[in-house]
Design a protein around this motif. Structure first.
Motif, short mmCIF file in Angstrom:
data_model
loop_
_atom_site.label_atom_id
_atom_site.label_comp_id
_atom_site.label_asym_id
_atom_site.label_seq_id
_atom_site.Cartn_x
_atom_site.Cartn_y
_atom_site.Cartn_z
N GLN A 132 58.25 25.03 39.06
CA GLN A 132 57.12 24.78 38.16
C GLN A 132 57.24 25.55 36.84
OE1 GLN A 132 55.70 22.36 39.51
NE2 GLN A 132 56.46 22.73 41.58
N HIS A 133 58.44 25.54 36.26
CA HIS A 133 58.65 26.21 34.97
C HIS A 133 58.06 25.38 33.83
CE1 HIS A 133 60.64 28.88 32.15
NE2 HIS A 133 61.05 27.83 31.47
N ARG A 134 57.46 26.04 32.86
CA ARG A 134 56.83 25.36 31.72
C ARG A 134 57.74 25.39 30.50
NH1 ARG A 134 51.35 24.37 32.37
NH2 ARG A 134 50.43 25.28 34.25
N ARG A 138 55.55 20.86 32.49
CA ARG A 138 55.99 21.64 33.64
C ARG A 138 56.98 20.81 34.44
NH1 ARG A 138 52.52 23.05 38.62
NH2 ARG A 138 51.55 21.13 37.94
#
Length: 291
Positions: A202-204, A213
Motif C-alpha cells: 500500500q505504498h503511495r 496507492r
C-alpha cells in the motif's frame, strides 16, 4: 447476521425450482442465486447446525463462515464441530466432529448457534488449514482490527505442542495488516516462495495525476505490482480510469517496471514469477524450474 430461514424446507418437492443443499433441505433457486459466496456458506452452516442432533460446538471453517472470515481453496460444505466427548476426529455424513476440549469462555452464541469465539476459530483454522489459508485469515483479522497480533501470539503459545501450531505461528509471523484482500495475501505467499524481495504494501505515489496507492512496491527494483481483483474490466469508465492511473504511475521517476495479475496467477509461482521477472524484479533461480 440474519439469514432468511423461510427459504429452507424439509420437503424439497414443495419448491418450484429447488437447489438441494443436503438431504432433506433445499432452497429456492432464485433465493440461492441472490446470495453471495459467503452468504451461501453461512446458510448451509446454519441449516446443518439446525439439524444437528448430537452435542457439539460449531467450529473451524464452519465457525469461520459465520464470523465472515475469508475462504481459500475449495469450499468445504460440511459442518465442523468440536465434540469434547469424542476421542478421535470423525468425518461423517456432512459433519466433521473434531476431538478436543473447549472452555466455555471460548464459546459464544451467534444467531442462536453455539460457536467457537473469533479467537478460537482463527487459531483452529490457522492450525488445520494450509499455510496460504492461514495467512489469508490472519491478514484479514489484523487488517480489520478484529484481533490484535499480541492476543493471537498468546493464544498460540498456550497451544504449544499441539498439531499445526508451528505452521500457525509461522503464518502469524508472516501476516501483515496492510494486506487488503485474499488475493493480495496469496500473492505475498507466492512472492515469498519465489525467493523475491519482500514488497512494501500500500505504498503511495505522488504522480502528475494525483496521489495513488499501489498494492505492492519493490523500491530497490523500482517495480510496482498490482493485484487485479478490484477492477471490473467490463466497465469502460473504470477501465479508462485505471489505464490513466497506470500510465501516471509508470511516469513516476522511481518506477522502472509494472506488473499486473489476477487470482489465477496469484497462487501460481510459474505464472507470477514470469510476470515479475518481465517487470524487472529479481527473484530466486529456482522459480524457472516450476515453469
Amino acid at each position: 447476521m440474519e439469514m432468511r430461514s423461510t427459504i429452507l424446507t424439509a420437503l424439497p418437492s414443495t419448491l418450484d425450482d429447488p437447489v438441494r443443499l443436503f438431504h432433506g433441505v433445499a432452497v429456492e433457486r432464485g433465493d440461492w442465486a441472490a446470495l453471495g459466496p459467503l452468504e451461501r456458506r453461512q446458510l448451509v452452516v446454519r441449516a446443518r447446525a439446525a439439524r444437528l442432533q448430537a452435542h457439539g460446538v460449531v467450529s473451524h471453517r464452519s465457525a469461520a463462515a459465520l464470523w465472515g472470515l475469508p475462504e481459500h481453496g475449495r469450499t468445504d460444505w460440511r459442518l465442523h464441530v468440536i465434540d469434547p466427548r469424542t476421542t478421535k476426529t470423525h468425518a461423517g455424513r456432512g459433519v466433521v466432529r473434531h476431538v478436543g476440549s473447549i472452555d466455555e469462555r471460548d464459546v459464544v452464541l451467534l444467531g442462536g448457534i453455539r460457536i467457537t469465539s473469533m479467537l478460537r476459530t482463527v487459531v483452529d483454522v490457522a492450525r488445520t488449514s494450509t499455510f496460504e489459508h492461514a495467512v489469508v485469515v490472519l491478514d484479514h483479522v489484523l487488517h480489520v482490527g478484529a484481533l490484535d497480533r499480541s492476543v493471537l501470539e498468546h493464544a498460540l503459545t498456550a497451544c504449544a505442542g499441539r498439531r499445526g501450531v508451528r505452521q500457525a505461528s509461522a503464518a502469524l509471523d508472516f501476516a501483515d495488516a496492510a494486506a487488503e484482500s485474499p488475493g493480495e495475501s496469496i500473492s505475498r505467499v507466492t512472492v515469498e516462495r519465489l525467493g523475491a524481495p519482500a514488497p512494501v504494501l500500500q505504498h503511495r505515489f505522488d504522480t502528475d495525476r494525483g496521489v495513488f496507492r499501489v498494492d505492492f512496491w519493490w523500491p530497490d527494483a523500482g517495480v510496482i505490482g498490482e493485484f487485479d481483483g478490484r477492477v471490473k474490466y467490463d466497465d469502460r469508465d473504470v477501465l479508462w480510469h485505471e489505464k490513466r492511473r497506470e500510465d501516471a504511475l509508470r511516469r513516476a521517476s522511481r518506477v522502472r517496471g509494472f506488473a499486473r495479475w489476477g487470482m489465477a496467477e496469484a497462487g501460481d509461482p510459474a505464472s507470477l514469477g514470469a510476470l515479475l521477472v518481465a517487470a524487472g524484479l529479481p527473484i530466486g533461480r529456482g522459480w524457472a524450474q516450476r515453469r
